[in-house]
Design an enzyme around this catalytic site. Structure first.
Site, PDB file in Angstrom:
ATOM      1  N   GLY A  12       0.821  -1.211   0.000  1.00  0.00           N
ATOM      2  CA  GLY A  12       0.000   0.000   0.000  1.00  0.00           C
ATOM      3  C   GLY A  12       0.851   1.254   0.000  1.00  0.00           C
ATOM      4  N   SER A  14       1.548   3.489  -2.397  1.00  0.00           N
ATOM      5  CA  SER A  14       1.358   4.494  -3.441  1.00  0.00           C
ATOM      6  C   SER A  14       0.635   5.752  -2.976  1.00  0.00           C
ATOM      7  CB  SER A  14       0.594   3.892  -4.629  1.00  0.00           C
ATOM      8  OG  SER A  14      -0.722   3.529  -4.241  1.00  0.00           O
ATOM      9  N   ARG A  15       0.126   5.745  -1.739  1.00  0.00           N
ATOM     10  CA  ARG A  15      -0.632   6.907  -1.272  1.00  0.00           C
ATOM     11  C   ARG A  15      -0.623   6.998   0.240  1.00  0.00           C
ATOM     12  NH1 ARG A  15      -6.717   5.463  -3.026  1.00  0.00           N
ATOM     13  NH2 ARG A  15      -5.658   5.195  -5.036  1.00  0.00           N
ATOM     14  N   ASN A  90       1.726  -2.117   5.400  1.00  0.00           N
ATOM     15  CA  ASN A  90       0.958  -0.890   5.563  1.00  0.00           C
ATOM     16  C   ASN A  90      -0.431  -0.945   4.928  1.00  0.00           C
ATOM     17  OD1 ASN A  90       0.600   2.237   5.722  1.00  0.00           O
ATOM     18  ND2 ASN A  90       0.464   1.767   3.543  1.00  0.00           N
ATOM     19  N   TYR A 155     -12.624  -2.760  11.414  1.00  0.00           N
ATOM     20  CA  TYR A 155     -11.287  -2.162  11.355  1.00  0.00           C
ATOM     21  C   TYR A 155     -10.553  -2.333  12.680  1.00  0.00           C
ATOM     22  CZ  TYR A 155      -7.694   1.348  10.310  1.00  0.00           C
ATOM     23  OH  TYR A 155      -6.499   1.994  10.091  1.00  0.00           O
ATOM     24  N   ILE A 188      -4.599  10.853  12.019  1.00  0.00           N
ATOM     25  CA  ILE A 188      -3.570  11.351  11.118  1.00  0.00           C
ATOM     26  C   ILE A 188      -4.202  12.092   9.950  1.00  0.00           C
ATOM     27  CG2 ILE A 188      -1.613  10.699   9.659  1.00  0.00           C
ATOM     28  CD1 ILE A 188      -1.185  10.142  12.662  1.00  0.00           C
TER      29      ILE A 188
END
Length: 247
Positions: A12, A14-15, A90, A155, A188
């Protein structure tokens, strides 16, 4: 440049937080394999940023919830870059909803990516690291995996599972020189939180002793520390990057 000649795989990457982790590792000299599952344009952009920092890397498409994808991904990275010294688990998704309204498929999807994906990737990369008798694995959990959160049962459960998985792997891998730790971010600032109203953001900040939301870079710094030799005597730990929200 504490990670010169090291090779890192970031799922993960890329962002969001993953991107910041990739760039932080690259800034310390690591070559980085950037895993992604969506459009490859973002991944290519991050790779160009890595190169601009004077490092190198590659992008690799894989659905980490599928064992065949994980096997192919790790083989491709090792073939191209020679090894994997650092694994950052991640990749993660959310599908929020109250328990009584949550669809079974939404519960399963979050568990499959966030928890099973971490297990599958750690298992394959772990075998490689154990043979070398060295390696660093850092799993991204969340403070809600410690404290829970209404509307995020799936989650929270997945991130609590990541903590248990981290501690178990740390005990299994320690004798072969592989450190396994977790970082648990709090609130965050990301594209996801950008969608929140100012009132909601303010209410979040009131429960944070430092009085503000954190940045993706704050998380990346902790992950990078756990990826370097500076953390060689640390394993099985969870570092909360949350402004004191969880103590």
């Amino acid at each position: 440049m504490k990670l010169t000649e090291k090779v890192a795989l970031v799922t993960g990457g890329s962002r969001g937080i993953g991107r910041s982790i990739v760039l932080s590792l690259a800034a310390e000299g690591a070559k980085v394999a950037i895993n992604y599952i969506g459009d490859d344009a973002e991944a290519k952009e991050v790779l160009e940023e890595v190169k601009a920092l004077g490092s190198d890397g590659m992008i690799v498409h894989a659905d980490i919830s599928k064992s065949e994808d994980v096997d192919a991904m790790v083989k491709e990275v090792v073939k191209t870059m020679g090894t994997i010294d650092i694994l950052i688990n991640n990749a993660g998704i959310t599908k929020d909803g109250l328990v009584l309204r949550m669809k079974e498929e939404d519960f399963n999807a979050v568990i499959d990516i966030n928890l099973k994906g971490t297990f599958l990737t750690s298992k394959v990369v772990g075998k490689h690291m154990l043979k070398k008798r060295t390696g660093k694995i850092v799993n991204i959990s969340s403070v809600v995996g410690i404290m829970g959160n209404a509307g995020q049962a799936n989650y929270s459960a997945s991130k609590a599972g990541v903590i248990g998985l981290t501690k178990s792997m740390a005990k299994e891998f320690a004798s072969r020189g592989v450190n396994v730790n977790a970082v648990a971010p709090g609130f965050i600032e990301t594209k996801m939180t950008d969608k929140l109203t100012d009132e909601v953001k303010e209410s979040y900040s009131k429960v944070i002793p430092l009085g503000k939301m954190g940045s993706a870079e704050d998380v990346a710094k902790a992950v990078t520390f756990l990826s370097t030799e500076d953390s060689d005597y640390i394993t099985g730990q969870v570092i909360n990057v949350c402004g004191g929200m969880v103590m």
